[in-house]
Design a protein around this motif. Structure first.
Motif, PDB file in Angstrom:
ATOM      1  N   TYR A 175      40.111  38.416  48.126  1.00  0.00           N
ATOM      2  CA  TYR A 175      39.406  39.294  47.200  1.00  0.00           C
ATOM      3  C   TYR A 175      39.185  38.508  45.917  1.00  0.00           C
ATOM      4  O   TYR A 175      40.033  37.720  45.523  1.00  0.00           O
ATOM      5  N   MET A 176      38.055  38.736  45.239  1.00  0.00           N
ATOM      6  CA  MET A 176      37.777  37.970  44.027  1.00  0.00           C
ATOM      7  C   MET A 176      37.636  38.869  42.816  1.00  0.00           C
ATOM      8  O   MET A 176      37.015  39.917  42.876  1.00  0.00           O
ATOM      9  N   PHE A 177      38.210  38.409  41.705  1.00  0.00           N
ATOM     10  CA  PHE A 177      38.013  39.018  40.403  1.00  0.00           C
ATOM     11  C   PHE A 177      37.483  37.936  39.486  1.00  0.00           C
ATOM     12  O   PHE A 177      38.097  36.879  39.349  1.00  0.00           O
ATOM     13  N   PHE A 178      36.347  38.175  38.832  1.00  0.00           N
ATOM     14  CA  PHE A 178      35.842  37.173  37.899  1.00  0.00           C
ATOM     15  C   PHE A 178      36.595  37.248  36.580  1.00  0.00           C
ATOM     16  O   PHE A 178      36.967  36.246  36.010  1.00  0.00           O
ATOM     17  N   TYR A 179      36.836  38.452  36.090  1.00  0.00           N
ATOM     18  CA  TYR A 179      37.558  38.588  34.818  1.00  0.00           C
ATOM     19  C   TYR A 179      38.350  39.879  34.825  1.00  0.00           C
ATOM     20  O   TYR A 179      37.794  40.948  35.035  1.00  0.00           O
ATOM     21  N   ASP A 180      39.624  39.764  34.610  1.00  0.00           N
ATOM     22  CA  ASP A 180      40.523  40.915  34.548  1.00  0.00           C
ATOM     23  C   ASP A 180      41.248  40.827  33.220  1.00  0.00           C
ATOM     24  O   ASP A 180      42.175  40.047  33.071  1.00  0.00           O
ATOM     25  N   HIS A 232      45.774  39.334  34.326  1.00  0.00           N
ATOM     26  CA  HIS A 232      45.764  37.874  34.447  1.00  0.00           C
ATOM     27  C   HIS A 232      44.860  37.189  33.429  1.00  0.00           C
ATOM     28  O   HIS A 232      45.016  36.017  33.168  1.00  0.00           O
ATOM     29  N   LYS A 233      43.883  37.884  32.896  1.00  0.00           N
ATOM     30  CA  LYS A 233      43.018  37.403  31.815  1.00  0.00           C
ATOM     31  C   LYS A 233      42.246  36.119  32.124  1.00  0.00           C
ATOM     32  O   LYS A 233      41.947  35.349  31.229  1.00  0.00           O
ATOM     33  N   LEU A 234      41.949  35.856  33.386  1.00  0.00           N
ATOM     34  CA  LEU A 234      41.130  34.707  33.752  1.00  0.00           C
ATOM     35  C   LEU A 234      40.599  34.907  35.167  1.00  0.00           C
ATOM     36  O   LEU A 234      41.106  35.743  35.911  1.00  0.00           O
ATOM     37  N   PRO A 235      39.558  34.151  35.543  1.00  0.00           N
ATOM     38  CA  PRO A 235      39.013  34.293  36.894  1.00  0.00           C
ATOM     39  C   PRO A 235      40.072  33.962  37.945  1.00  0.00           C
ATOM     40  O   PRO A 235      40.770  32.954  37.840  1.00  0.00           O
ATOM     41  N   HIS A 236      40.208  34.820  38.954  1.00  0.00           N
ATOM     42  CA  HIS A 236      41.226  34.606  39.972  1.00  0.00           C
ATOM     43  C   HIS A 236      40.853  35.298  41.273  1.00  0.00           C
ATOM     44  O   HIS A 236      39.940  36.103  41.309  1.00  0.00           O
ATOM     45  N   ILE A 237      41.569  34.934  42.338  1.00  0.00           N
ATOM     46  CA  ILE A 237      41.392  35.581  43.629  1.00  0.00           C
ATOM     47  C   ILE A 237      42.735  36.145  44.076  1.00  0.00           C
ATOM     48  O   ILE A 237      43.788  35.652  43.682  1.00  0.00           O
ATOM     49  N   HIS A 238      42.666  37.178  44.873  1.00  0.00           N
ATOM     50  CA  HIS A 238      43.839  37.755  45.508  1.00  0.00           C
ATOM     51  C   HIS A 238      43.734  37.415  46.989  1.00  0.00           C
ATOM     52  O   HIS A 238      42.665  37.545  47.584  1.00  0.00           O
ATOM     53  N   ALA A 239      44.826  36.988  47.590  1.00  0.00           N
ATOM     54  CA  ALA A 239      44.861  36.692  49.021  1.00  0.00           C
ATOM     55  C   ALA A 239      45.978  37.510  49.644  1.00  0.00           C
ATOM     56  O   ALA A 239      47.074  37.598  49.085  1.00  0.00           O
ATOM     57  N   SER A 240      45.694  38.122  50.791  1.00  0.00           N
ATOM     58  CA  SER A 240      46.742  38.866  51.484  1.00  0.00           C
ATOM     59  C   SER A 240      46.769  38.457  52.952  1.00  0.00           C
ATOM     60  O   SER A 240      45.738  38.173  53.557  1.00  0.00           O
ATOM     61  N   GLU A 260      40.205  28.475  38.096  1.00  0.00           N
ATOM     62  CA  GLU A 260      39.995  27.287  37.270  1.00  0.00           C
ATOM     63  C   GLU A 260      41.169  26.309  37.308  1.00  0.00           C
ATOM     64  O   GLU A 260      40.980  25.103  37.418  1.00  0.00           O
ATOM     65  N   GLU A 261      42.407  26.806  37.210  1.00  0.00           N
ATOM     66  CA  GLU A 261      43.576  25.930  37.188  1.00  0.00           C
ATOM     67  C   GLU A 261      44.118  25.616  38.578  1.00  0.00           C
ATOM     68  O   GLU A 261      45.000  24.779  38.717  1.00  0.00           O
ATOM     69  N   GLU A 262      43.635  26.324  39.600  1.00  0.00           N
ATOM     70  CA  GLU A 262      44.059  26.125  40.993  1.00  0.00           C
ATOM     71  C   GLU A 262      45.576  26.209  41.145  1.00  0.00           C
ATOM     72  O   GLU A 262      46.213  25.347  41.742  1.00  0.00           O
ATOM     73  N   GLU A 263      46.172  27.277  40.592  1.00  0.00           N
ATOM     74  CA  GLU A 263      47.612  27.471  40.700  1.00  0.00           C
ATOM     75  C   GLU A 263      47.913  28.917  41.077  1.00  0.00           C
ATOM     76  O   GLU A 263      47.082  29.799  40.903  1.00  0.00           O
ATOM     77  N   ILE A 264      49.108  29.142  41.601  1.00  0.00           N
ATOM     78  CA  ILE A 264      49.533  30.492  41.958  1.00  0.00           C
ATOM     79  C   ILE A 264      49.989  31.203  40.692  1.00  0.00           C
ATOM     80  O   ILE A 264      50.834  30.697  39.959  1.00  0.00           O
TER      81      ILE A 264
END
Length: 53
Positions: A13-18, A22-30, A41-45
């Motif tokens: 799942y993708m969120f561009f801005y929350d 988290h206050k930055l673009p991120h994805i959720h994986a389940s 952007e930072e490619e970290e968990i």
């Protein structure tokens, strides 16, 4: 939460801005009962875990 990809039981799942958590673009994986949030952007968990295999 928009689903952008599904493969081998993993759902992405993708969120561009929350600006609430988290206050930055991120994805959720389940995968099954496991969930993780990854920074784009930072490619970290940011939160959670997924099994390695």
């Amino acid at each position: 939460m928009p689903t952008i990809l599904m493969f081998y039981g993993i759902i992405i799942y993708m969120f561009f801005y929350d600006n609430k958590k988290h206050k930055l673009p991120h994805i959720h994986a389940s995968y099954g009962d496991d969930n993780a949030v990854f920074s784009i952007e930072e490619e970290e968990i940011l939160e959670g875990t997924l099994p390695k295999n």
